[in-house]
Design an enzyme around this catalytic site. Structure first.
Site, PDB file in Angstrom:
ATOM      1  N   ASN A   6     -12.924  -3.175   2.696  1.00  8.42           N
ATOM      2  CA  ASN A   6     -13.855  -2.055   2.806  1.00  8.42           C
ATOM      3  C   ASN A   6     -14.809  -2.140   1.624  1.00  8.42           C
ATOM      4  OD1 ASN A   6     -12.585  -0.958   5.121  1.00  8.42           O
ATOM      5  ND2 ASN A   6     -11.033   0.011   3.838  1.00  8.42           N
ATOM      6  N   GLN A  54     -14.381   2.781   1.520  1.00  3.96           N
ATOM      7  CA  GLN A  54     -13.709   2.332   0.289  1.00  3.96           C
ATOM      8  C   GLN A  54     -13.419   3.533  -0.606  1.00  3.96           C
ATOM      9  OE1 GLN A  54     -15.792  -0.698  -1.988  1.00  3.96           O
ATOM     10  NE2 GLN A  54     -14.088  -0.907  -3.446  1.00  3.96           N
ATOM     11  N   ASP A 113       0.847  -1.191   0.000  1.00  4.40           N
ATOM     12  CA  ASP A 113       0.000   0.000   0.000  1.00  4.40           C
ATOM     13  C   ASP A 113       0.885   1.244   0.000  1.00  4.40           C
ATOM     14  OD1 ASP A 113      -3.224   0.502   0.960  1.00  4.40           O
ATOM     15  OD2 ASP A 113      -1.826   2.192   1.098  1.00  4.40           O
ATOM     16  N   VAL A 153     -10.929   3.081  -3.468  1.00  2.62           N
ATOM     17  CA  VAL A 153     -10.565   2.571  -4.797  1.00  2.62           C
ATOM     18  C   VAL A 153     -11.555   1.463  -5.136  1.00  2.62           C
ATOM     19  CG1 VAL A 153      -8.812   1.455  -6.214  1.00  2.62           C
ATOM     20  CG2 VAL A 153      -8.121   3.144  -4.479  1.00  2.62           C
ATOM     21  N   HIS A 197     -10.314  -5.245  -3.164  1.00  3.25           N
ATOM     22  CA  HIS A 197      -8.990  -5.528  -2.608  1.00  3.25           C
ATOM     23  C   HIS A 197      -9.085  -5.937  -1.154  1.00  3.25           C
ATOM     24  CE1 HIS A 197      -9.898  -1.220  -2.275  1.00  3.25           C
ATOM     25  NE2 HIS A 197      -9.267  -1.240  -1.118  1.00  3.25           N
TER      26      HIS A 197
HETATM   27  P1  5GP Z   1      -9.745   1.457   0.369  1.00  2.00           P
HETATM   28  O1  5GP Z   1      -9.816   2.745   1.144  1.00  2.00           O
HETATM   29  O2  5GP Z   1     -10.433   1.574  -0.967  1.00  2.00           O
HETATM   30  O3  5GP Z   1     -10.169   0.247   1.144  1.00  2.00           O
HETATM   31  O4  5GP Z   1      -8.204   1.223   0.108  1.00  2.00           O
HETATM   32  C1  5GP Z   1      -7.525   1.737  -0.983  1.00  2.00           C
HETATM   33  C2  5GP Z   1      -6.056   1.664  -0.643  1.00  2.00           C
HETATM   34  O5  5GP Z   1      -5.326   1.847  -1.824  1.00  2.00           O
HETATM   35  C3  5GP Z   1      -5.595   2.725   0.359  1.00  2.00           C
HETATM   36  O6  5GP Z   1      -5.044   2.097   1.494  1.00  2.00           O
HETATM   37  C4  5GP Z   1      -4.569   3.517  -0.433  1.00  2.00           C
HETATM   38  O7  5GP Z   1      -3.473   3.947   0.344  1.00  2.00           O
HETATM   39  C5  5GP Z   1      -4.155   2.556  -1.521  1.00  2.00           C
HETATM   40  N1  5GP Z   1      -3.734   3.181  -2.765  1.00  2.00           N
HETATM   41  C6  5GP Z   1      -4.378   4.174  -3.434  1.00  2.00           C
HETATM   42  N2  5GP Z   1      -3.715   4.504  -4.553  1.00  2.00           N
HETATM   43  C7  5GP Z   1      -2.623   3.697  -4.587  1.00  2.00           C
HETATM   44  C8  5GP Z   1      -1.545   3.572  -5.512  1.00  2.00           C
HETATM   45  O8  5GP Z   1      -1.450   4.263  -6.530  1.00  2.00           O
HETATM   46  N3  5GP Z   1      -0.599   2.642  -5.234  1.00  2.00           N
HETATM   47  C9  5GP Z   1      -0.675   1.849  -4.120  1.00  2.00           C
HETATM   48  N4  5GP Z   1       0.308   0.964  -3.939  1.00  2.00           N
HETATM   49  N5  5GP Z   1      -1.675   1.941  -3.229  1.00  2.00           N
HETATM   50  C10 5GP Z   1      -2.636   2.861  -3.458  1.00  2.00           C
END
Ligand code: 5GP
Length: 115
Positions: free
Chosen positions: A88, A95, A32, A97, A101
């Site tokens: 999430n 959430q 992450d 993205v 995941h």
């Molecule tokens: P969510 O909030 O959707 O459950 O988690 C999305 C995760 O993706 C977050 O922890 C965020 O830090 C990670 N993330 C977002 N953009 C990128 C990226 O470009 N590269 C990586 N490696 N992680 C990302």
């Protein structure tokens, strides 16, 4: 770019860099970018399922594999003493993205309940 094309699709296609720790035909795992624990890995299907709610019966094996890969990645990262796997699902869960995941978090004491 299709509606289901997110930053994670770009990582799968190697259009943007990521620190990849595991890959097979259906699954990718990478660090992450904004870690919430000393170890914070994201495990994703290559199939662009936006969120858990959007999975369909034919995704069941794929999703079982994701969980197994999460365990494998945790072993490889040396966090067998305890780690947390989080999905999430949707805006109320935070959430951000919209490509399914699993977060694998470890390397520190986790709190319960999560915020
Ligand atoms: P969510 O909030 O959707 O459950 O988690 C999305 C995760 O993706 C977050 O922890 C965020 O830090 C990670 N993330 C977002 N953009 C990128 C990226 O470009 N590269 C990586 N490696 N992680 C990302």
């Amino acid at each position: 770019m299709s509606e289901q094309d997110t930053i994670f699709s770009k990582i799968i296609r190697r259009e943007i860099p990521a620190d990849i720790v595991y890959e097979d035909e259906t699954t990718l795992a990478f660090k992450d970018i904004n870690p919430q624990a000393p170890i914070h890995i994201l495990v994703i299907p290559k199939k662009p399922i936006p969120k858990l709610d959007d999975s369909v019966p034919e995704d069941q094996i794929l999703m079982g594999n994701l969980l197994f890969i999460a365990k494998r990645v945790a072993e490889e990262q040396g966090i067998q003493n305890g780690y947390r796997v989080v999905i999430n699902n949707g805006p109320d869960a935070g959430q951000t993205v919209f490509h399914l995941h699993l977060h694998v978090l470890g390397g520190r004491q986790m709190k319960w309940p999560p915020g």
